[in-house]
Design a protein around this motif. Structure first.
Motif, PDB file in Angstrom:
ATOM      1  N   HIS A 104      57.267  51.607  -4.737  1.00 26.65           N
ATOM      2  CA  HIS A 104      58.472  50.910  -3.799  1.00 26.65           C
ATOM      3  C   HIS A 104      59.413  52.906  -3.783  1.00 26.65           C
ATOM      4  N   PHE A 105      59.174  53.238  -5.589  1.00 24.28           N
ATOM      5  CA  PHE A 105      60.120  54.842  -5.824  1.00 24.28           C
ATOM      6  C   PHE A 105      59.636  55.868  -5.148  1.00 24.28           C
ATOM      7  N   GLY A 106      57.792  56.197  -5.473  1.00 24.99           N
ATOM      8  CA  GLY A 106      57.560  56.978  -5.084  1.00 24.99           C
ATOM      9  C   GLY A 106      57.765  58.439  -6.372  1.00 24.99           C
ATOM     10  N   GLY A 107      57.871  59.647  -5.289  1.00 23.65           N
ATOM     11  CA  GLY A 107      58.278  60.570  -6.500  1.00 23.65           C
ATOM     12  C   GLY A 107      59.417  60.758  -7.305  1.00 23.65           C
ATOM     13  N   ASP A 108      60.529  59.593  -6.483  1.00 20.52           N
ATOM     14  CA  ASP A 108      62.003  59.405  -7.259  1.00 20.52           C
ATOM     15  C   ASP A 108      61.987  58.442  -8.352  1.00 20.52           C
ATOM     16  N   THR A 109      61.146  58.436  -8.996  1.00 24.30           N
ATOM     17  CA  THR A 109      60.826  56.961 -10.138  1.00 24.30           C
ATOM     18  C   THR A 109      60.553  57.426 -10.847  1.00 24.30           C
ATOM     19  N   LEU A 110      60.688  58.513 -11.804  1.00 21.07           N
ATOM     20  CA  LEU A 110      61.628  59.203 -12.625  1.00 21.07           C
ATOM     21  C   LEU A 110      63.102  58.824 -13.074  1.00 21.07           C
ATOM     22  N   ARG A 111      63.443  60.431 -11.536  1.00 22.40           N
ATOM     23  CA  ARG A 111      65.696  59.676 -11.679  1.00 22.40           C
ATOM     24  C   ARG A 111      65.945  58.495 -11.554  1.00 22.40           C
ATOM     25  N   ILE A 112      65.141  57.498 -10.661  1.00 27.84           N
ATOM     26  CA  ILE A 112      65.800  56.523 -10.992  1.00 27.84           C
ATOM     27  C   ILE A 112      65.973  55.268 -11.505  1.00 27.84           C
ATOM     28  N   ILE A 113      64.304  55.599 -12.886  1.00 29.99           N
ATOM     29  CA  ILE A 113      65.002  54.956 -14.031  1.00 29.99           C
ATOM     30  C   ILE A 113      65.823  55.219 -15.028  1.00 29.99           C
ATOM     31  N   GLU A 114      66.001  56.929 -15.052  1.00 34.40           N
ATOM     32  CA  GLU A 114      66.985  57.412 -15.784  1.00 34.40           C
ATOM     33  C   GLU A 114      68.239  57.344 -15.336  1.00 34.40           C
ATOM     34  N   GLU A 115      68.662  58.055 -14.019  1.00 34.44           N
ATOM     35  CA  GLU A 115      69.896  57.770 -13.714  1.00 34.44           C
ATOM     36  C   GLU A 115      70.692  56.463 -12.938  1.00 34.44           C
ATOM     37  N   GLU A 116      70.010  55.719 -12.541  1.00 34.25           N
ATOM     38  CA  GLU A 116      69.929  54.412 -11.889  1.00 34.25           C
ATOM     39  C   GLU A 116      69.032  53.620 -11.929  1.00 34.25           C
ATOM     40  N   PRO A 117      69.197  53.026 -13.587  1.00 35.22           N
ATOM     41  CA  PRO A 117      68.038  52.151 -13.362  1.00 35.22           C
ATOM     42  C   PRO A 117      68.338  50.723 -12.978  1.00 35.22           C
ATOM     43  N   GLU A 118      69.443  50.275 -12.781  1.00 32.44           N
ATOM     44  CA  GLU A 118      69.750  48.903 -12.494  1.00 32.44           C
ATOM     45  C   GLU A 118      69.363  48.868 -10.926  1.00 32.44           C
ATOM     46  N   ARG A 119      68.423  49.903  -9.345  1.00 31.35           N
ATOM     47  CA  ARG A 119      67.887  49.654  -9.017  1.00 31.35           C
ATOM     48  C   ARG A 119      66.864  49.278  -9.386  1.00 31.35           C
ATOM     49  N   ALA A 131      66.025  45.171 -15.610  1.00 30.83           N
ATOM     50  CA  ALA A 131      66.327  46.634 -15.336  1.00 30.83           C
ATOM     51  C   ALA A 131      66.973  47.703 -16.587  1.00 30.83           C
ATOM     52  N   GLN A 132      68.030  46.793 -17.019  1.00 32.86           N
ATOM     53  CA  GLN A 132      68.931  47.679 -17.834  1.00 32.86           C
ATOM     54  C   GLN A 132      68.031  48.109 -18.924  1.00 32.86           C
ATOM     55  N   ALA A 133      67.272  46.857 -19.627  1.00 29.88           N
ATOM     56  CA  ALA A 133      66.360  47.147 -20.842  1.00 29.88           C
ATOM     57  C   ALA A 133      65.617  48.155 -20.994  1.00 29.88           C
ATOM     58  N   ILE A 134      64.718  47.788 -19.695  1.00 33.08           N
ATOM     59  CA  ILE A 134      64.002  49.585 -19.305  1.00 33.08           C
ATOM     60  C   ILE A 134      64.468  50.895 -19.483  1.00 33.08           C
ATOM     61  N   GLY A 135      65.818  51.006 -18.692  1.00 32.77           N
ATOM     62  CA  GLY A 135      66.177  52.105 -18.520  1.00 32.77           C
ATOM     63  C   GLY A 135      67.006  52.281 -20.183  1.00 32.77           C
ATOM     64  N   SER A 136      67.246  51.520 -20.895  1.00 31.24           N
ATOM     65  CA  SER A 136      67.350  51.419 -22.148  1.00 31.24           C
ATOM     66  C   SER A 136      66.280  52.441 -22.685  1.00 31.24           C
ATOM     67  N   GLN A 137      65.557  51.770 -22.610  1.00 31.94           N
ATOM     68  CA  GLN A 137      64.062  52.267 -23.576  1.00 31.94           C
ATOM     69  C   GLN A 137      63.882  53.583 -23.051  1.00 31.94           C
TER      70      GLN A 137
END
Length: 745
Positions: A104-119, A131-137
């Protein structure tokens, strides 16, 4: 030579959660697999890293890469990102879900998880909450890794870095930049020198306020390690100035500031001003207060008491001498009573008579000693169960509400006192001020406390001079047994111990059956004689195994010091063989079958007593300074060793905990306190006058039950008998007791 390897963590072979020691396989270029070992606070399969270290060859597992530092490398492509997310490193994400996220997110996956985990909730199967729990981890792991990278630039190891992060979290950046000396106060294993090295790398100046204050506290801590409860102000400033390399004039203000902050206490004594760490002062003060509270007179009927003593003599089959009878009488009517005397003077007989006196009166009696060996001997000589003081006070490694989760404590205390009428403590010379304080907290007013020991023995390893201070205060009744009984006169060990204590010459003509002097004047010859004695001569003579025969030396360092002797004796008494596993730790080699000793108190280390078929019949926590045993096995896979202690306990040590063990074929005389061995060998040639003294020699000789053999120079032996010089131990429990005495009057 430091090398660098790069790859992703394929799988974890072993991980010790206690200290972070990890064995894992790193898949590098060309799918090459590298077995890596090291301490990692947090590492998971799928992570890409660049590790620094060197290759080593393990005896059983072959070539390994020993990691000293590492940095996280961002996943290089979608496959690497999918591998990382699907590895199990992030709770809630499996391999299938990881594939959907990356598609779904391709090469932007890590940035999405770190900066916009709600997505992440855009993915089917992930709720907004998940989504928030994953981002927090991910954020937490990233923060920890950034912290570890930050610490590594200051030379801080992964293992120590994990401790620092666990203590401070994100606050660690401010702590290190503003006052790295806090580490020495807050974190076990970080002393002043480590903190000072970090401060130097950060650029903190030599005369900074933080550095001077930390240096003063460190100097007090070092003094406590030498047994002092406090230090003369002038000596403290002199020692701290030498440590810090600054003018003592800079330190007066900082010392007063520490007093204002209640970290130290000033006390004026007759010979000057003394500085206490605050906790030491109040421990000494409260120990005195509680002792005075117990000091009350118990009314007894004189005629009834004398009849009871006569009955005890009939039961024992002999008459007590005048001093022994006096001891029983005084013990019966005193809240606090001290019985002291040298070997062969009837302390054990007197203790037995006192026990019988109270036992006849249907009172509850508790017997204890500072060490397992001393408690075991007390049980054997009295016929009543004795235990260590720690066990009597029910040491627990479990946290109490409001306590640090890593802090051990005693279940028996002021809120849960001991339910007993009489407490008898043997080997009191070994009890330091903190153990005495803990004991008294658990003793109810009205309980009789009987303290037994030899005041001429060395003082405790820990801070304080409890037995001598209590006796010298004159606040409590004391009976000193001096008569050597006839059966003891048959032992030259006993006779010569008293000669040494009186400063008299001891015959070295070897006309004795249990006290020998073998004159040798060369280190190598002394070593050869000791090996022959342990391996060939003494086991049959004293009916004991070689492991039960103990070498006692005045010194730790030097050719005849404990460190050097242990290396040599290990090679001769427990040589390497294909069937014995070995483990190196901190420059020391341990081998299965070695005699070992615990060298510091560990209140959290778990132990168990094994019964039939190796089924645990008892479990507990706490292994203490001076406990000795045999290293039975080394588990190379789990990096642990198992030690069987003399009192029947078995404990397992991790690699990190091995720093608390050392070989004990030879031990310093100070470390032998409270112990008794079938045979003792004492090498004497030369050494510092402060160590080569009468008190030390007397203690060594009285450790032997059946045979003493001194190997060395008769001049050194005679010099020790004449040398009454001892390092003064700074403690004022006697003065505190007298202060309470004045108040009571």
């Amino acid at each position: 030579m430091t090398e660098t390897v790069t790859g992703f963590v394929d799988h974890i072979i072993f991980r010790n959660e206690e200290n972070g020691y990890t064995v894992f396989v790193l898949t590098g270029e060309g799918s090459a697999e590298i077995t890596c070992v090291g301490s990692f606070p947090d590492i998971s399969p799928g992570e890409s890293i660049e590790a620094q270290g060197s290759y080593t060859n393990h005896a059983s597992y072959g070539k390994q890469f020993s990691v000293t530092g590492y940095t996280e490398v961002a996943p290089a492509d979608s496959l690497a990102m999918e591998r990382y997310l699907g590895s199990g490193a992030i709770k809630g994400i499996g391999t299938k879900l990881a594939a959907r996220i990356v598609r779904h997110f391709g090469g932007d996956t890590l940035r999405i998880i770190e900066e916009e985990p709600e997505r992440l909730s855009e993915i089917k199967g992930i709720s907004a909450k998940s989504a928030q729990a994953i981002g927090s981890q991910v954020a937490e792991k990233a923060e920890m890794r950034r912290a570890m990278m930050f610490l590594q630039q200051y030379g801080i190891s992964l293992n120590l870095g994990a401790k620092i992060y666990q203590k401070y979290g994100q606050e660690l950046y401010n702590v290190l930049r503003e006052n790295p000396y806090r580490l020495a106060e807050d974190i076990t294993g970080v002393g002043f020198r480590i903190a000072d090295e970090i401060a130097s790398r950060i650029g903190i100046v030599a005369d900074s306020e933080y550095r001077i204050r930390s240096g003063i506290l460190y100097t007090l801590q070092q003094a406590a390690g030498d047994g002092h409860v406090c230090v003369p102000e002038a000596l403290l400033l002199e020692k701290a100035a030498g440590l810090l390399g600054v003018d003592p004039a800079f330190m007066g203000k900082h010392l007063k500031d520490l007093s204002i902050e209640r970290k130290v206490v000033f006390r004026e004594e007759e010979d000057g001003t003394y500085i206490y760490p605050a906790v030491y002062y109040y421990t000494e003060l409260n120990t005195a207060r509680m002792l005075r509270t117990l000091s009350c007179r118990h009314e007894t009927d004189e005629q009834s008491r004398e009849r009871r003593i006569e009955l005890i003599e009939k039961q024992m089959g002999f008459a007590l001498d005048d001093m022994q009878r006096s001891a029983v009488r005084i013990a019966s009517e005193s809240g606090v009573f001290i019985l002291t005397g040298g070997p062969g003077t009837g302390k054990t007989t007197t203790i037995n008579a006192i026990i019988r006196y109270f036992d006849d009166n249907n009172t509850v009696i508790s017997l204890a000693a500072p060490t397992g060996r001393a408690a075991k001997r007390m049980t054997e000589t009295t016929g009543y169960e004795a235990m260590t003081i720690h066990r009597m006070l029910e040491l627990s490694g479990l946290p109490e509400e409001g306590r640090d989760g890593r802090t051990a404590h005693f279940e028996r205390n002021a809120q849960n006192p001991l339910e007993t009428d009489v407490i008898i403590i043997d080997e009191m010379s070994m009890v330091d001020i903190f153990l005495m304080h803990s004991l008294l907290l658990a003793v109810q007013p009205g309980t009789r406390l009987i303290l037994v020991g030899d005041e001429n023995q060395l003082p405790s390893v820990g801070p304080g001079n409890v037995l001598r201070d209590i006796i010298s205060s004159g606040c409590f009744p004391v009976v000193t047994l001096t008569k050597i009984f006839r059966q003891a006169l048959d032992s030259d060990i006993v006779v010569n111990a008293h000669r040494i204590n009186r400063g008299e010459a001891v015959p070295t003509d070897n006309k004795s059956r249990d006290f020998f002097f073998l004159k040798r004047y060369d280190v190598n010859r002394i070593l050869n004689v000791m090996i022959q004695l342990i391996r060939d001569k003494l086991p049959g003579y004293v009916d004991a195994s070689p492991s039960e025969i103990q070498v006692l030396t005045p010194m730790r360092k030097g050719a005849l010091g404990a460190v050097q002797l242990n290396q040599i004796l290990q090679e001769y008494l427990n040589p390497p063989s294909p069937g014995k596993k070995e483990k190196e730790s901190g420059g020391r080699l341990f081998r299965e079958g070695d005699k070992v000793m615990q060298i510091r108190n560990n209140y959290q280390l778990e132990w168990e007593v094994l019964g039939k078929y190796n089924i645990p019949v008892e479990k507990g926590v706490g292994v203490f300074n001076g406990d000795t045993g045999i290293l039975r096995s080394i588990n190379e896979f789990s990096e642990t060793v198992t030690v069987d202690f003399e009192d029947g306990r078995t404990a397992e040590y991790s690699s990190k905990q091995l720093e608390e063990l050392e070989l004990s074929y030879a031990v310093t005389i100070h470390k032998s306190q409270g112990s008794e061995y079938p045979a003792v060998i004492i090498p004497l040639l030369n050494g510092p006058p402060m160590l080569m003294n009468r008190n030390l020699l007397y203690t060594a000789v009285t450790r032997a039950k059946k045979c003493v053999t001194i190997v060395g120079s008769e001049a050194a032996f005679a010099s020790m008998i004449e040398n009454v010089r001892q390092t003064r131990r700074y403690s004022f429990l006697d003065k505190r007791l007298l202060e309470f005495n004045d108040v009571d009057q």
